[in-house]
Design a protein around this motif. Structure first.
Motif, PDB file in Angstrom:
ATOM      1  N   ALA A   1     -21.863 -10.508 -43.712  1.00 15.72           N
ATOM      2  CA  ALA A   1     -22.066 -11.348 -44.726  1.00 15.72           C
ATOM      3  C   ALA A   1     -22.416 -10.589 -45.968  1.00 15.72           C
ATOM      4  N   ILE A   2     -23.449  -9.689 -45.524  1.00  9.89           N
ATOM      5  CA  ILE A   2     -23.950  -8.674 -46.572  1.00  9.89           C
ATOM      6  C   ILE A   2     -22.967  -7.699 -46.962  1.00  9.89           C
ATOM      7  N   ILE A   3     -22.365  -6.937 -46.016  1.00  5.73           N
ATOM      8  CA  ILE A   3     -21.355  -5.867 -46.441  1.00  5.73           C
ATOM      9  C   ILE A   3     -20.078  -6.317 -47.235  1.00  5.73           C
ATOM     10  N   GLU A   4     -19.822  -7.531 -46.722  1.00  4.29           N
ATOM     11  CA  GLU A   4     -18.535  -8.041 -47.352  1.00  4.29           C
ATOM     12  C   GLU A   4     -18.921  -8.279 -48.759  1.00  4.29           C
ATOM     13  N   ARG A   5     -20.018  -8.324 -49.224  1.00  2.65           N
ATOM     14  CA  ARG A   5     -20.328  -8.839 -50.782  1.00  2.65           C
ATOM     15  C   ARG A   5     -20.848  -7.456 -51.354  1.00  2.65           C
ATOM     16  N   ARG A   6     -20.550  -6.229 -50.778  1.00  2.00           N
ATOM     17  CA  ARG A   6     -21.035  -4.934 -51.703  1.00  2.00           C
ATOM     18  C   ARG A   6     -22.688  -4.575 -51.447  1.00  2.00           C
ATOM     19  N   GLY A   7     -23.275  -5.275 -50.242  1.00  2.00           N
ATOM     20  CA  GLY A   7     -24.584  -5.201 -50.116  1.00  2.00           C
ATOM     21  C   GLY A   7     -24.636  -3.796 -49.268  1.00  2.00           C
ATOM     22  N   THR A   8     -25.751  -3.188 -49.272  1.00  2.65           N
ATOM     23  CA  THR A   8     -26.345  -2.098 -48.452  1.00  2.65           C
ATOM     24  C   THR A   8     -27.502  -2.654 -47.695  1.00  2.65           C
ATOM     25  N   ILE A   9     -27.304  -2.373 -46.483  1.00  4.25           N
ATOM     26  CA  ILE A   9     -28.485  -2.912 -45.332  1.00  4.25           C
ATOM     27  C   ILE A   9     -29.056  -1.444 -45.281  1.00  4.25           C
TER      28      ILE A   9
ATOM     29  N   CYS B   1     -26.834 -13.885 -54.040  1.00  3.01           N
ATOM     30  CA  CYS B   1     -26.978 -15.061 -53.758  1.00  3.01           C
ATOM     31  C   CYS B   1     -25.846 -15.593 -52.743  1.00  3.01           C
ATOM     32  N   GLU B   2     -24.696 -15.026 -53.164  1.00  3.83           N
ATOM     33  CA  GLU B   2     -23.424 -15.416 -52.158  1.00  3.83           C
ATOM     34  C   GLU B   2     -23.363 -15.017 -50.789  1.00  3.83           C
ATOM     35  N   ALA B   3     -24.164 -13.767 -50.652  1.00  3.46           N
ATOM     36  CA  ALA B   3     -24.274 -13.295 -49.292  1.00  3.46           C
ATOM     37  C   ALA B   3     -25.385 -14.053 -48.547  1.00  3.46           C
ATOM     38  N   ALA B   4     -26.433 -14.738 -49.269  1.00  2.55           N
ATOM     39  CA  ALA B   4     -27.361 -15.524 -48.767  1.00  2.55           C
ATOM     40  C   ALA B   4     -26.678 -16.810 -48.253  1.00  2.55           C
ATOM     41  N   LEU B   5     -25.815 -17.437 -49.320  1.00  2.00           N
ATOM     42  CA  LEU B   5     -25.218 -18.445 -48.676  1.00  2.00           C
ATOM     43  C   LEU B   5     -24.183 -18.384 -47.374  1.00  2.00           C
ATOM     44  N   ALA B   6     -23.607 -17.148 -47.449  1.00  2.00           N
ATOM     45  CA  ALA B   6     -22.730 -16.943 -46.203  1.00  2.00           C
ATOM     46  C   ALA B   6     -23.590 -16.834 -44.991  1.00  2.00           C
ATOM     47  N   ILE B   7     -24.645 -16.130 -45.267  1.00  2.00           N
ATOM     48  CA  ILE B   7     -25.715 -15.992 -44.047  1.00  2.00           C
ATOM     49  C   ILE B   7     -25.888 -17.391 -43.413  1.00  2.00           C
ATOM     50  N   SER B   8     -26.207 -18.433 -44.050  1.00  2.00           N
ATOM     51  CA  SER B   8     -26.758 -19.598 -44.020  1.00  2.00           C
ATOM     52  C   SER B   8     -25.662 -20.459 -43.076  1.00  2.00           C
ATOM     53  N   GLU B   9     -24.426 -20.149 -43.759  1.00  2.00           N
ATOM     54  CA  GLU B   9     -23.194 -20.842 -43.218  1.00  2.00           C
ATOM     55  C   GLU B   9     -22.964 -19.959 -41.596  1.00  2.00           C
ATOM     56  N   ARG B  10     -23.068 -18.807 -41.496  1.00  2.00           N
ATOM     57  CA  ARG B  10     -22.780 -18.104 -40.508  1.00  2.00           C
ATOM     58  C   ARG B  10     -23.913 -18.555 -39.181  1.00  2.00           C
ATOM     59  N   LEU B  11     -25.238 -18.604 -39.629  1.00  2.00           N
ATOM     60  CA  LEU B  11     -26.034 -19.075 -39.072  1.00  2.00           C
ATOM     61  C   LEU B  11     -26.115 -20.422 -38.131  1.00  2.00           C
ATOM     62  N   ASP B  12     -25.323 -21.357 -39.061  1.00  2.00           N
ATOM     63  CA  ASP B  12     -24.965 -22.837 -38.635  1.00  2.00           C
ATOM     64  C   ASP B  12     -23.968 -22.676 -37.532  1.00  2.00           C
ATOM     65  N   ALA B  13     -22.789 -21.648 -37.859  1.00  2.00           N
ATOM     66  CA  ALA B  13     -21.722 -21.581 -36.895  1.00  2.00           C
ATOM     67  C   ALA B  13     -22.265 -20.996 -35.516  1.00  2.00           C
TER      68      ALA B  13
END
Length: 521
Positions: free
Chosen positions: A268-276, A302-314
């Motif tokens: 979710a982070i990497i797909e939104r241009r983030g660096t871990i 912020c979009e990565a944070a929303l995606a993290i929340s969704e993927r944790l629910d999944a």
């Protein structure tokens, strides 16, 4: 023999033979005695048929007083030679041209210093290439090389035409070309090694397309450290320690669970241009706008944070389904996410033994602090004011509270992100946000009745379990504050006095709350 001379004089210098004198005629030669002929095209007028001479058909004045060479011109007699101007010329004519050149003083001259000059030219051009290539770059060097080739060609041609001097520029040009190609090969190998290093360093925590962009444009990477405005994200799974304890007899199962947890969150982070940046147990630290520029870094975080929340629910749903089918029973996992935007120092951090590409700064500390606060409000995501200001028109953001976190002197207004553009356009959400902002305005002014009315209105406008606890917290605060006889020292600012809880903060050191206003979970 033709001149009747009885002596042959050879002149020489340090390099070798310089010239030969025959019958008073000085013939300039190379250092080994060879001649350089100025060849001319085949000329039939030089020939007289031997049969015509023997039969008397040639007038005497045609050959009287002239040097006569006897030779053959038939191909079968193997005396045909190739010259720069003719594919096949009888050897006797070449001898005739040599005699003509000597008598007319038209021999070409290759001075004894020619070889030394050519070697010096080769060395000078080669050294120049070694110096210039790193300074000018490949394209400028190629253009300069073309100019040098043209200059040497013109110079060599001028000396040949005007003075008959032979300077061979092919050797300097070939040797310098070899030097250039060698440098180009070394630079190519060095660049490939550099790209391989970049791929190795960033492939584990950058999106593949960003890694490829870095390898194509390595100059955009500043590994020495630089100051940038960046967005930093911290995420931490709540209660994971107790989950890990349940796997104490099954460490491989815990490893599998960690991988199942961190993989979708990392993507979710990497797909939104983030660096871990790093993993700290079940926690993740990531940042945006480095090593590559990302003008929308706050929005992407912020979009990565929303995606993290969704993927944790999944993941929770998948684990619950597995438990129903006889698998390991794992309680639903919750997460806290903090995002802060501000100036940071990013680059290689560590020691001379080991270092990582990481980030330092006040924004990093703030992101970590507000991540710890998120669960206290029953929220998954908290962001700082700067992040909120950059995303206010793109995402569904609501101001939550004024908080002074540990280690900071001044309070910050933390916000939460509830959804993306679709939720932002939802009329119910807009009505809720307006009512909630109205409630906070009354609350900060100590207008408790108006604040409570606005709070109830916000409940009616938007029914979302994610904000129930936040609304309950404000209802509890307002009810408690209404019983106060005075608002002296009231600032509306809360502080994270200890992990998992916030207490009312006033300017009066003697006036403190009797209990935490927000209880830790």
């Amino acid at each position: 023999m033709a001149t009747g001379a009885t002596t042959l004089l050879a002149k020489s210098d340090e390099a070798g033979i310089k010239s030969v004198v025959v019958a008073g005629v000085e013939i300039e030669t190379e250092r080994d005695g060879q001649l350089w002929l100025h060849f001319t095209p085949h000329d039939p007028r030089r020939y007289v048929s031997a049969a015509d001479v023997l039969s008397g058909r040639i007038p005497n004045d045609r050959i009287e007083g002239k040097l006569v060479l006897i030779g053959t011109s038939a191909a079968g007699l193997y005396d045909l030679r190739t010259t720069p101007l003719e594919r096949a010329m009888p050897g006797v004519e070449i001898h005739a041209q040599a005699i003509e050149s000597i008598l007319d003083n038209a021999l070409l001259l290759r001075p004894n210093y020619a070889l030394g000059l050519e070697i010096c030219l080769a060395l000078a051009i080669g050294i120049g290439i070694i110096i210039v290539v790193p300074l000018l770059g490949a394209l400028a060097t190629v253009l300069l090389g073309i100019a040098i080739i043209a200059l040497l060609g013109v110079l060599s041609g001028y000396l040949f035409v005007s003075s008959g001097i032979l300077i061979d520029v092919v050797y300097p040009l070939v040797s310098s070309t070899v030097v250039f190609l060698l440098l180009a090969s070394i630079n190519y190998l060095r660049e490939e090694k550099r790209r391989a290093g970049i791929r190795s360093a960033f492939s584990q925590y950058l999106a593949p397309e960003l890694v490829e962009q870095l390898t194509r444009e390595p100059d955009r990477l500043k590994l020495g450290g630089e100051t940038r405005t960046m967005s930093v994200l911290f995420s931490d799974v709540r209660g994971f320690t107790s989950i890990a304890e349940s796997f104490r007899e099954n460490p491989s199962g815990l490893t599998e669970l960690m991988n199942r947890l961190l993989t979708p969150l990392s993507r979710a982070i990497i797909e939104r241009r983030g660096t871990i940046d790093k993993y700290i147990g079940d926690a993740i630290m990531a940042f945006w706008n480095a090593p590559l520029d990302d003008p929308d870094h706050a929005k992407h975080a912020c979009e990565a944070a929303l995606a993290i929340s969704e993927r944790l629910d999944a993941l929770n749903e998948a684990l619950a389904l597995e438990a129903q089918n006889g698998g390991e029973s794992i309680p639903p996992m919750e997460i806290g996410i903090g995002i802060s935007t501000g100036l940071c120092m990013v680059g290689n951090m560590g020691s001379d033994i080991r270092f990582d590409y990481s980030v330092l700064g006040d924004s990093v500390n703030l992101a970590s602090r507000i991540q710890n606060l998120a669960n206290s409000y029953g929220l998954r995501i908290l962001i700082c004011p700067e992040t909120a200001a950059r995303c206010q028109d793109a995402l569904a953001i609501v101001a939550v509270d004024d908080v002074r976190v540990k280690g900071r002197k001044h309070a910050v207004t933390v916000h939460t992100v509830l959804g993306g553009p679709e939720l932002l356009r939802d009329p119910k959400f807009r009505s809720f946000r307006t009512a909630f902002e109205t409630m906070r305005a009354h609350y900060l002014r100590g207008e408790w009745i108006e604040a409570m009315n606005a709070l109830e209105a916000s409940r009616q406008h938007y029914d979302d379990p994610r904000i129930y606890r936040l609304l309950d917290i404000y209802a509890s605060r307002i009810a408690t504050l209404k019983r106060r006889s005075s608002l002296e020292g009231w600032t509306g600012v809360f502080t994270d006095m200890y992990p998992g809880a916030t207490e009312l903060l006033t300017t009066d050191q003697n006036w403190t709350a009797t209990q935490p206003w927000v209880e830790g979970s």
